[in-house]
Design a protein around this motif. Structure first.
Motif, short mmCIF file in Angstrom:
data_model
loop_
_atom_site.label_atom_id
_atom_site.label_comp_id
_atom_site.label_asym_id
_atom_site.label_seq_id
_atom_site.Cartn_x
_atom_site.Cartn_y
_atom_site.Cartn_z
N SER A 1 85.44 -12.79 71.20
CA SER A 1 86.25 -14.00 71.14
C SER A 1 87.72 -13.67 70.88
CB SER A 1 85.74 -14.92 70.03
OG SER A 1 86.74 -15.90 69.76
N HIS A 2 88.56 -14.03 71.85
CA HIS A 2 90.00 -13.87 71.62
C HIS A 2 90.49 -14.85 70.57
CE1 HIS A 2 90.25 -11.30 75.22
NE2 HIS A 2 91.42 -10.91 74.75
N ARG A 3 89.78 -15.98 70.47
CA ARG A 3 90.21 -16.98 69.49
C ARG A 3 90.15 -16.39 68.07
NH1 ARG A 3 87.58 -20.09 66.21
NH2 ARG A 3 85.56 -19.62 67.13
N ILE A 4 89.05 -15.68 67.79
CA ILE A 4 88.93 -15.11 66.45
C ILE A 4 89.94 -13.98 66.25
CG2 ILE A 4 87.39 -13.83 64.91
CD1 ILE A 4 85.07 -15.32 66.20
N GLU B 1 77.22 -7.11 60.32
CA GLU B 1 75.88 -7.65 60.47
C GLU B 1 75.72 -8.61 61.63
OE1 GLU B 1 73.23 -6.48 58.99
OE2 GLU B 1 74.74 -5.03 58.28
N ARG B 2 76.83 -9.03 62.20
CA ARG B 2 76.73 -10.01 63.30
C ARG B 2 76.02 -9.40 64.50
NH1 ARG B 2 82.18 -12.73 62.78
NH2 ARG B 2 81.95 -13.63 60.72
N PRO B 3 75.24 -10.21 65.21
CA PRO B 3 74.49 -9.65 66.36
C PRO B 3 75.40 -9.04 67.42
CG PRO B 3 74.21 -12.06 66.19
CD PRO B 3 74.90 -11.60 64.94
N GLN B 4 76.54 -9.65 67.67
CA GLN B 4 77.42 -9.11 68.71
C GLN B 4 77.99 -7.76 68.31
OE1 GLN B 4 77.73 -10.43 71.73
NE2 GLN B 4 76.28 -11.99 71.07
N ILE B 5 78.22 -7.61 67.01
CA ILE B 5 78.75 -6.32 66.54
C ILE B 5 77.66 -5.26 66.62
CG2 ILE B 5 79.90 -5.13 64.62
CD1 ILE B 5 81.51 -7.40 65.92
N ARG B 6 76.42 -5.71 66.34
CA ARG B 6 75.30 -4.77 66.49
C ARG B 6 75.24 -4.26 67.93
NH1 ARG B 6 70.95 -7.18 62.96
NH2 ARG B 6 71.74 -6.60 60.88
N GLY C 1 97.85 -17.71 79.82
CA GLY C 1 97.41 -18.96 79.20
C GLY C 1 97.18 -18.78 77.72
N PRO C 2 96.76 -19.87 77.06
CA PRO C 2 96.59 -19.82 75.59
C PRO C 2 95.35 -19.01 75.20
CG PRO C 2 95.94 -21.96 76.45
CD PRO C 2 96.46 -21.20 77.62
N VAL C 3 95.47 -17.72 75.37
CA VAL C 3 94.35 -16.82 75.13
C VAL C 3 93.82 -16.97 73.71
CG1 VAL C 3 93.73 -14.39 74.98
CG2 VAL C 3 95.16 -15.19 76.84
N GLU C 4 94.75 -17.19 72.77
CA GLU C 4 94.34 -17.20 71.37
C GLU C 4 93.47 -18.41 71.04
OE1 GLU C 4 97.26 -17.67 72.56
OE2 GLU C 4 98.20 -19.43 71.67
N THR C 5 93.33 -19.33 71.98
CA THR C 5 92.45 -20.48 71.73
C THR C 5 91.12 -20.33 72.46
OG1 THR C 5 93.27 -21.67 73.64
CG2 THR C 5 94.46 -22.00 71.56
N MET C 6 90.99 -19.27 73.27
CA MET C 6 89.80 -19.16 74.10
C MET C 6 88.75 -18.28 73.43
SD MET C 6 91.45 -18.45 77.81
CE MET C 6 92.84 -19.36 78.42
N ASP C 7 87.52 -18.79 73.41
CA ASP C 7 86.45 -17.91 72.96
C ASP C 7 86.13 -16.94 74.08
OD1 ASP C 7 85.77 -18.31 70.34
OD2 ASP C 7 84.89 -20.27 70.81
N ARG C 8 85.94 -17.50 75.27
CA ARG C 8 85.70 -16.64 76.40
C ARG C 8 86.89 -16.77 77.35
NH1 ARG C 8 81.20 -18.18 80.41
NH2 ARG C 8 79.73 -18.17 78.70
#
Ligand code: SF4
Lengths: 195, 759
Positions: free
Chosen positions: A49-52, A92-97, A145-152
């Motif tokens: 996620s770019h938003r995060i 511990e997050r699944p995506q990080i795993r 575009g506003p990448v920082e608001t996009m999850d994907r």
């Protein structure tokens, strides 16, 4: 003798009906694909996620896309770069795993390219993030575009009027529009982009 | 609601669904194809995505040893340019050098070790592992060594220089063998021998074309294929246009106009093999005119008495006035330079001819000075000239093989099945050798007959080093480094030899674990010796500097005082050339020449060079036979007529190319095509003139007199259109070449307004 084409037409009617339905179907199918499967925001192997990252945590773009200021391509960070932080963070997050399993298998993450210019366009990031460009107010978001608001990440470009248009890729007119506005030297020469 | 029948309803539903599906896929198919962005797992240190990285290394496409800079992107080779710091190439490159990436990326490369499973030449190979391959060879070598039959092993390689040469020497020596042969078709044996005789040095001098004012070239195509064409081209350019006040004059003496002939101010056709006579007539005139006043003048006059211009004119076909004119210009324009080689050296009198050319330089004082002939210092590293095999040596090898005295043959890079005349019987002799191992990167004609193939890296993937020969008048060395990771399961030649050595316990003389080690070790010694333009305390920084620059050297000039031995003067003289085949049966002399693009055939597998038009004829993709228009007319032939070219030793077929710049009784053919193997681009294209050469030798060196074959021409009545980019060589009223009378010209000149641009 009286010659009429009406009987002939009448005989054709069923065929026309079938043809018409076929055509209508074609339009519906095309529209459905364009609406529900635009392909402008593909699912990535890891739900990054770019938003995060860029939004909430305000990590500068070029912290990860290190090549942008030196190279034609912005560069995707190496797996080791991701791991560098995620050894400690959110482990511990699944995506990080998932990320860690790539790392342990020494495999690259097969990201899918979202922003893609045709091969006959010579675009270089280096120029567009140079000090000149920044002084002229060009930021990464200007084009992406506003990448920082996009999850994907989603295909985005900038319309003639300056507004973002989602799901619409960049086209020559849009590049030229900006080059003209900023009075880029040789910015409208053919050879500047097509070499 | 209209009544609708069930059948019609189903039809409509069907049509609708097909339509929806088709529409969906229509859009799907015009979508931008999905591309991936594959990151690195760990970011590499030596490159950044999207940014060029240049590496300096050495070109190995011919023996000149030019320095190259290779542009790589994301670890892949993209383009090769000349290395500007390298004194041989100075940033330039020839077509062969440019085509390097096609060697690396060639689709016909051997991708891993192979073993012949069927009959030799059947092309049936099975993949094996490196361990299997190396052990198989090492076991056999071990047996032979143990039985003190090591001399039955032969290492036959292309010419290599630098520490690889040393590695070969030690390896063969350790086996107890003396059979280390380097065979190259184009190695200038006669030139080495002539210089040895005249100057007492077993190496080539530096021919300073750059600073000369007048060049007499006897048969040496110095711009196309002779010794170091890139360097000569640089010199030629400078001599012609690089100096504000002088323009060098170039005279080319050869029976068929080469690229250098076309670029020269004057092209003179002397009968094949009489170039040396011509040189002596020039010398004769220099003496009789009193241009030479040295102490040994009387000796010269005595030895040259038989070579008066009038006599030689009759033998060479060059008018006496021309000889006199050349001699006057050569002696009076200083500095001048005479060079000889190519076809002039490839006759039965080759060495004597080239000695005569050296004599010219001596007589007008061109030795050891700028613009003349500069002596080279001792090379800074190992070279292999002593192991260069002449034709005679190869015949001895063939004889040994026939007698069963060779049990293992290791071939590296050279392709004698293609580059030896069929009269040598090399391919047949191979049948008597129990084990043939090839280290080639490609399946060439010789490798196709090998039992075990241990394919080597291309030069762009290997470690190596080079000490160019001829040097440039001062010591030069260059390190060749891998610029790309190996594409396939291949190994550097040096590593293959080291792999064998390790299995054979040769660690005390060949202690290196890899070629990189070996090269580094060699350069450590160069560093310790000092000298050169890179001076650093530690070896590591020296090594880094050499790798970065790609070259190491020192611009010093060797002081040399040259005194000529009287016995050399007494030995001067040129016999008439001998040709094989009776002139009645075989009326033409075959003049085979190295192709500017394909060289001796080694580059025939590179499509860029196949499609590059020959500079003189503009023909691509094939062989041809050049013939004077008068000859062609006499035989009733025109361009594209297929003819048989027959020597006492074979027959080949090629189309005629009518070429005005060739003597009427000479026909010329380019070497390079006519491969039976060597990949898809080389195979079954054109013919190989080497095949039909007569085994005539130059007796002193035993080298092949490759320009001394007589042939006959028979029309076949068939035609093959030549593929060429040039159109008609005649004007045909198109007014392409505009002419004007001399008077009109000067009138025009006066009326042209001249604008002077202030600098
Ligand atoms: S002359 Fe050409 S092929 Fe030979 S080393 Fe130089 S660049 Fe390479």
């Amino acid at each position: 003798m009286n010659v009429s084409i009406v009987p002939g037409l009448r005989a054709l009617r069923p065929a026309a009906l079938v043809g018409g339905t076929l055509f209508l179907g074609l339009l519906v199918g095309y529209w459905a694909n364009a609406t529900w499967y635009p392909g402008t925001s593909p699912e990535q192997p890891i739900e990054f996620s770019h938003r995060i990252h860029a939004g909430e945590n305000e990590i500068p773009c070029m912290y990860c896309h290190t090549q942008a200021r030196r190279s034609i391509s912005a560069g995707v960070p190496s797996v080791s770069k991701c791991v560098g932080c995620h050894k400690e963070i959110a482990t511990e997050r699944p995506q990080i795993r998932k990320l860690m399993s790539y790392w342990q298998n020494e495999e690259p993450i097969p990201w899918i390219k979202v922003h893609d210019l045709p091969d006959f366009v010579h675009f270089t990031h280096k120029r567009h993030v140079s000090a000149y460009a920044r002084a002229a107010g060009i930021e990464c978001q200007t084009c992406h575009g506003p990448v920082e608001t996009m999850d994907r990440i989603r295909v985005t470009s900038r319309a003639i009027d300056g507004s973002f248009q989602l799901d619409t890729p960049w086209e020559m007119g849009l590049c030229l529009n900006c080059h003209r506005q900023h009075q880029v030297e040789h910015g409208t020469d053919c050879w500047t982009c097509h070499k | 609601m209209p009544n609708i029948e069930r059948r019609d309803f189903l039809k409509l539903v069907g049509a609708g669904s097909v339509g929806v599906g088709a529409g969906f896929y229509l859009r799907e198919s015009i979508k931008h194809p999905m591309e991936h962005l594959i990151p690195h797992v760990v970011a590499p240190e030596d490159f950044s995505t999207g940014i060029d990285t240049w590496y300096n290394t050495v070109c190995s496409m011919c023996a000149a040893g030019c320095g190259i800079s290779v542009r790589t992107r994301e670890g892949r080779v993209k383009k090769i340019e000349g290395n500007p710091s390298h004194p041989v190439s100075q940033g330039r490159l020839c077509a062969l050098g440019q085509a390097g990436p096609q060697v690396l990326y060639n689709p016909d490369r051997l991708t891993g070790p192979l073993m012949q499973t069927g009959e030799r030449g059947s092309g049936a190979f099975a993949q094996i592992t490196w361990d299997e391959g190396l052990s198989k060879v090492a076991d056999r070598l071990d047996l032979l060594r143990a039985a003190e039959r090591g001399n039955r092993v032969c290492l036959l390689s292309q010419g290599v220089r630098g520490h690889l040469a040393q590695l070969f020497e030690r390896f063969v020596d350790q086996l107890g063998s003396e059979r280390l042969l380097h065979y190259d078709f184009d190695h200038p044996h006669t030139l080495y021998a002539a210089n040895q005789r005249f100057f007492g040095e077993q190496r080539l001098p530096y021919y300073d074309l750059k600073n000369t004012r007048y060049l007499l070239s006897f048969g040496a195509d110095y711009l196309g294929s002779w010794i170091s064409p890139v360097h000569h081209s640089l010199g030629f350019g400078h001599s012609r246009q690089g100096r504000p006040d002088v323009r060098g004059r170039f005279v080319q003496i050869e029976p068929r106009m080469s690229l250098s002939g076309a670029a020269a101010d004057e092209w003179i056709a002397a009968r094949p093999g009489t170039e040396g006579l011509l040189a002596l007539a020039v010398a004769h005139h220099i003496l009789s005119k009193g241009y030479y006043q040295g102490a040994d003048r009387a000796d010269w006059i005595a030895v040259l008495a038989g070579y008066t211009t009038t006599e030689v004119a009759a033998q060479t076909g060059v008018p006496a006035e021309t000889i006199v004119r050349l001699a006057d210009a050569f002696a009076q324009t200083q500095p001048s330079l005479a060079i000889g080689g190519g076809s002039a050296g490839n006759h039965s009198n080759g060495v004597d001819t080239l000695v005569a050319v050296n004599a010219l330089n001596y007589l007008v004082g061109n030795l050891g000075k700028a613009g003349g002939l500069v002596f080279n210092p001792e090379p800074a590293g190992p070279t292999t000239h002593p192991h260069q095999a002449s034709y005679r040596t190869m015949l001895e090898f063939v004889e040994d093989a026939r007698r069963g005295n060779i049990e293992v043959l290791i071939v590296n890079g050279t392709n004698p099945v293609f580059t030896l005349p069929s009269a040598a019987g090399f391919a047949e002799a191979l049948a008597e050798i129990p084990l043939i191992v090839s280290l080639s990167s490609f399946l060439d004609e010789t490798t196709a007959l090998a039992d075990v193939i241990l394919p080597s890296h291309t030069y762009l993937e290997s470690w190596g080093d080079d000490f160019p020969e001829p040097g440039v008048g001062f010591p030069v060395g260059a390190v060749s480094q891998p610029v790309a990771s190996p594409l396939y399961d291949t190994r550097a030649t040096g590593d293959i030899i080291l792999g064998l050595a390790q299995r054979l316990d040769m660690n005390d003389v060949l202690p290196w674990s890899s070629m990189e080690d070996c090269i580094k070790d060699g350069w450590r010694q160069i560093h310790e010796r000092g000298g050169g333009d890179v001076r650093t305390e530690s070896f590591e920084s020296f090594w880094r500097a050499v790798l970065t620059a790609g070259v190491w050297g020192e611009e010093t000039h060797r002081e040399s005082t040259f005194t000529l031995d009287k016995s050399v003067i007494a030995g001067i003289g040129v016999q008439a050339p001998e040709f094989s085949g009776a002139s009645d049966d075989y009326p033409f002399i075959l003049h085979p020449y190295l192709s500017t693009t394909l060289h001796d055939g080694r580059a025939a597998n590179l499509p860029w060079l196949q499609e590059l038009p020959d500079p003189m004829t503009s023909v691509v993709y094939g062989s041809w036979v050049e013939m004077n228009p008068v000859t062609a007319k006499g035989l009733g032939l025109t361009e594209g007529d297929l003819v048989d070219i027959e020597s006492p030793h074979g027959r080949i077929r090629a189309p005629v190319y009518v070429y005005p710049a060739i003597m009427p009784d000479v026909i010329a053919m380019p070497i390079g095509q006519g491969h039976a193997e060597y990949g898809r681009y080389a195979r079954n294209r054109g013919v190989n003139p080497i095949e039909i050469l007569s085994p005539q030798m130059e007796p002193q060196t035993g080298s092949l007199a490759s320009s001394a074959t007589r042939v006959k021409i028979t029309a076949t009545g068939r035609r093959a259109e030549l593929v060429k980019t040039g159109g008609n060589s005649r004007d045909l009223g198109r007014n392409i070449v505009q002419t004007t009378g001399a008077g009109q010209h000067s009138a025009n000149l006066n009326s042209i307004p001249i604008t002077v641009i202030p600098s």
